[in-house]
Design a protein around this motif. Structure first.
Motif, mmCIF file in Angstrom:
data_model
loop_
_atom_site.group_PDB
_atom_site.id
_atom_site.type_symbol
_atom_site.label_atom_id
_atom_site.label_comp_id
_atom_site.label_asym_id
_atom_site.label_seq_id
_atom_site.Cartn_x
_atom_site.Cartn_y
_atom_site.Cartn_z
ATOM 1 N N UNK A 162 -9.319 -74.445 -65.533
ATOM 2 C CA UNK A 162 -8.305 -74.790 -64.534
ATOM 3 C C UNK A 162 -8.891 -75.745 -63.489
ATOM 4 N N UNK A 163 -8.132 -76.767 -63.090
ATOM 5 C CA UNK A 163 -8.657 -77.741 -62.116
ATOM 6 C C UNK A 163 -9.222 -77.105 -60.853
ATOM 7 N N UNK A 164 -8.587 -76.049 -60.368
ATOM 8 C CA UNK A 164 -9.034 -75.420 -59.122
ATOM 9 C C UNK A 164 -10.396 -74.741 -59.268
ATOM 10 N N UNK A 165 -10.829 -74.481 -60.500
ATOM 11 C CA UNK A 165 -12.084 -73.765 -60.724
ATOM 12 C C UNK A 165 -13.211 -74.678 -61.211
ATOM 13 N N UNK A 166 -12.907 -75.934 -61.481
ATOM 14 C CA UNK A 166 -13.884 -76.810 -62.124
ATOM 15 C C UNK A 166 -15.107 -77.089 -61.254
ATOM 16 N N UNK A 167 -14.901 -77.372 -59.981
ATOM 17 C CA UNK A 167 -16.040 -77.671 -59.110
ATOM 18 C C UNK A 167 -16.953 -76.465 -58.989
ATOM 19 N N UNK A 168 -16.363 -75.298 -58.897
ATOM 20 C CA UNK A 168 -17.163 -74.076 -58.806
ATOM 21 C C UNK A 168 -17.969 -73.866 -60.087
ATOM 22 N N UNK A 169 -17.381 -74.204 -61.230
ATOM 23 C CA UNK A 169 -18.107 -74.122 -62.502
ATOM 24 C C UNK A 169 -19.340 -75.013 -62.480
ATOM 25 N N UNK A 170 -19.181 -76.223 -61.975
ATOM 26 C CA UNK A 170 -20.291 -77.177 -61.940
ATOM 27 C C UNK A 170 -21.409 -76.681 -61.020
ATOM 28 N N UNK A 171 -21.032 -76.053 -59.909
ATOM 29 C CA UNK A 171 -22.039 -75.499 -59.003
ATOM 30 C C UNK A 171 -22.827 -74.389 -59.694
ATOM 31 N N UNK A 172 -22.112 -73.523 -60.431
ATOM 32 C CA UNK A 172 -22.806 -72.450 -61.150
ATOM 33 C C UNK A 172 -23.783 -73.041 -62.176
ATOM 34 N N UNK A 173 -23.375 -74.098 -62.857
ATOM 35 C CA UNK A 173 -24.264 -74.768 -63.806
ATOM 36 C C UNK A 173 -25.467 -75.381 -63.099
ATOM 37 N N UNK A 174 -25.245 -75.976 -61.951
ATOM 38 C CA UNK A 174 -26.321 -76.622 -61.198
ATOM 39 C C UNK A 174 -27.360 -75.589 -60.749
ATOM 40 N N UNK A 175 -26.928 -74.371 -60.500
ATOM 41 C CA UNK A 175 -27.849 -73.333 -60.038
ATOM 42 C C UNK A 175 -28.508 -72.570 -61.177
ATOM 43 N N UNK A 176 -28.040 -72.784 -62.397
ATOM 44 C CA UNK A 176 -28.606 -72.090 -63.557
ATOM 45 C C UNK A 176 -29.716 -72.924 -64.186
ATOM 46 N N UNK A 177 -30.464 -72.292 -65.091
ATOM 47 C CA UNK A 177 -31.455 -73.046 -65.859
ATOM 48 C C UNK A 177 -30.720 -74.088 -66.704
ATOM 49 N N UNK A 178 -31.285 -75.291 -66.838
ATOM 50 C CA UNK A 178 -30.594 -76.349 -67.593
ATOM 51 C C UNK A 178 -30.270 -75.920 -69.025
ATOM 52 N N UNK A 179 -29.040 -76.222 -69.446
ATOM 53 C CA UNK A 179 -28.606 -75.956 -70.819
ATOM 54 C C UNK A 179 -28.725 -77.263 -71.591
ATOM 55 N N UNK A 180 -29.750 -77.398 -72.427
ATOM 56 C CA UNK A 180 -29.990 -78.669 -73.120
ATOM 57 C C UNK A 180 -29.937 -78.605 -74.646
ATOM 58 N N UNK A 181 -30.394 -77.518 -75.314
ATOM 59 C CA UNK A 181 -30.321 -77.504 -76.781
ATOM 60 C C UNK A 181 -28.879 -77.589 -77.276
ATOM 61 N N UNK A 182 -28.685 -78.289 -78.383
ATOM 62 C CA UNK A 182 -27.334 -78.524 -78.901
ATOM 63 C C UNK A 182 -26.602 -77.226 -79.216
ATOM 64 N N UNK A 183 -27.313 -76.224 -79.779
ATOM 65 C CA UNK A 183 -26.637 -74.986 -80.163
ATOM 66 C C UNK A 183 -26.155 -74.209 -78.934
ATOM 67 N N UNK A 184 -26.893 -74.311 -77.814
ATOM 68 C CA UNK A 184 -26.446 -73.656 -76.582
ATOM 69 C C UNK A 184 -25.240 -74.389 -75.995
ATOM 70 N N UNK A 185 -25.263 -75.709 -76.056
ATOM 71 C CA UNK A 185 -24.149 -76.504 -75.551
ATOM 72 C C UNK A 185 -22.884 -76.195 -76.343
ATOM 73 N N UNK A 186 -23.012 -76.111 -77.673
ATOM 74 C CA UNK A 186 -21.861 -75.799 -78.531
ATOM 75 C C UNK A 186 -21.286 -74.435 -78.182
#
Length: 317
Positions: A162-186
């Motif tokens: 949902x548009x209202x939740x997208x920025x918050x999602x990005x912040x949670x990703x920014x604070x987490x360990x980077x997700x880089x392997x293809x299988x994790x991204x999928x």
């Protein structure tokens, strides 16, 4: 005289880079000038460690250079929370900042003296204080300005969340360990596509998923890894139920003398994790595993469906 095309592109890039750095620096200054609210955990630490200080007592405490607690306390006060990061994320989303950009931003924030106000959330009042370069350094370091966000994950957020939740999602990703392997991204893309939850539950499940993926090392079979976590939680509940039965009959000293290990766990949290794993597995993979466990009474039980799992969890209450 016309500039060569290559030179023009480089100059245009530099102008854009300098512009975004300046925008981010100005935004950080605005946030700090506007004041920082002490979060609940930090306020609890202050009150439990320093006996619920008044604003005056707190000000004296922060000025006490001889105290070994002052530096760590300052770091807690200048720790940006999610509300701060939400104000910056739209600027950061396409910036792709490097370490040298972060240093430029820090220098710009420190280029002029200004003050902030530290506010207690319980109405106790606020404290005005000058912002030092050390404060700025702590604050900026915790913003994770240079943490890369995968474009495929960002696209999935843009399409599925949902548009209202997208920025918050990005912040949670920014604070987490980077997700880089293809299988994790999928897997994460499937999570955004297939999980149907209300707003609060969505972020609870997202936090669990990001933590799980961050801790996942060499195991590329994500379903298998989830089932391993699930079994460990079940075994923990089983041991906790057995310990409860033993403590109902014997005191702690007797159990310790008999060699019993008193390993306590948050049973409610474990039950919640099992339910989350099942819900994620069913949504993303369309299946979950059921297995044999031995409850506290020592009798074997074969789990063949979610109803059996719910029944077993209730026995561990």
């Amino acid at each position: 005289m016309l500039l060569p095309f290559r030179a023009f592109v480089i100059n245009e890039f530099n102008m854009t880079s300098e512009n975004i750095e300046k925008q981010i620096a100005n935004k950080i200054i605005d946030i700090l000038r506007g004041g920082l609210a002490i979060n609940a955990d930090t306020q609890h630490y202050i009150d439990s460690t320093f006996s619920h200080p008044t604003i005056r007592d707190f000000a004296e405490l922060l000025q006490d250079e001889s105290s070994c607690e002052t530096d760590s306390l300052m770091e807690l006060l200048f720790y940006p929370d999610e509300s701060v990061q939400l104000q910056l994320e739209d600027l950061l989303a396409d910036a792709e900042l490097q370490k040298e950009d972060e240093q430029v931003i820090r220098a710009q924030v420190c280029s002029q003296p200004f003050q902030t106000r530290i506010r207690f959330r319980d109405g106790r009042g606020s404290l005005k204080m000058a912002v030092s370069p050390n404060h700025v350094g702590v604050f900026i370091e915790r913003l994770n300005l240079t943490r890369p966000l995968d474009h495929k994950i960002l696209a999935a957020i843009g399409q599925q969340v949902q548009p209202a939740l997208q920025t918050r999602c990005k912040v949670r990703l920014r604070n987490a360990k980077p997700i880089t392997p293809a299988y994790k991204i999928t897997f994460l893309k499937s999570f955004f596509e297939k999980m149907e939850l209300d707003d609060n539950a969505f972020f609870e499940y997202l936090d669990f998923t990001l933590s799980f993926l961050g801790d996942l090392k060499n195991e590329t079979d994500i379903f298998k890894a989830l089932m391993t976590y699930k079994k460990l939680y079940f075994q923990g509940l089983q041991k906790a139920a057995k310990l409860d039965q033993q403590m109902a009959k014997h005191n702690v000293e007797t159990l310790l003398l008999s060699g019993t290990r008193l390993a306590f766990m948050d049973k409610a949290e474990a039950r919640k994790k099992i339910q989350m794993i099942d819900q994620i597995s069913l949504a993303v993979f369309g299946k979950t595993d059921f297995f044999d466990l031995t409850p506290a009474d020592g009798q074997s039980m074969t789990l063949e469906g979610l109803a059996d799992i719910d029944r077993l969890i209730k026995e561990f209450n």
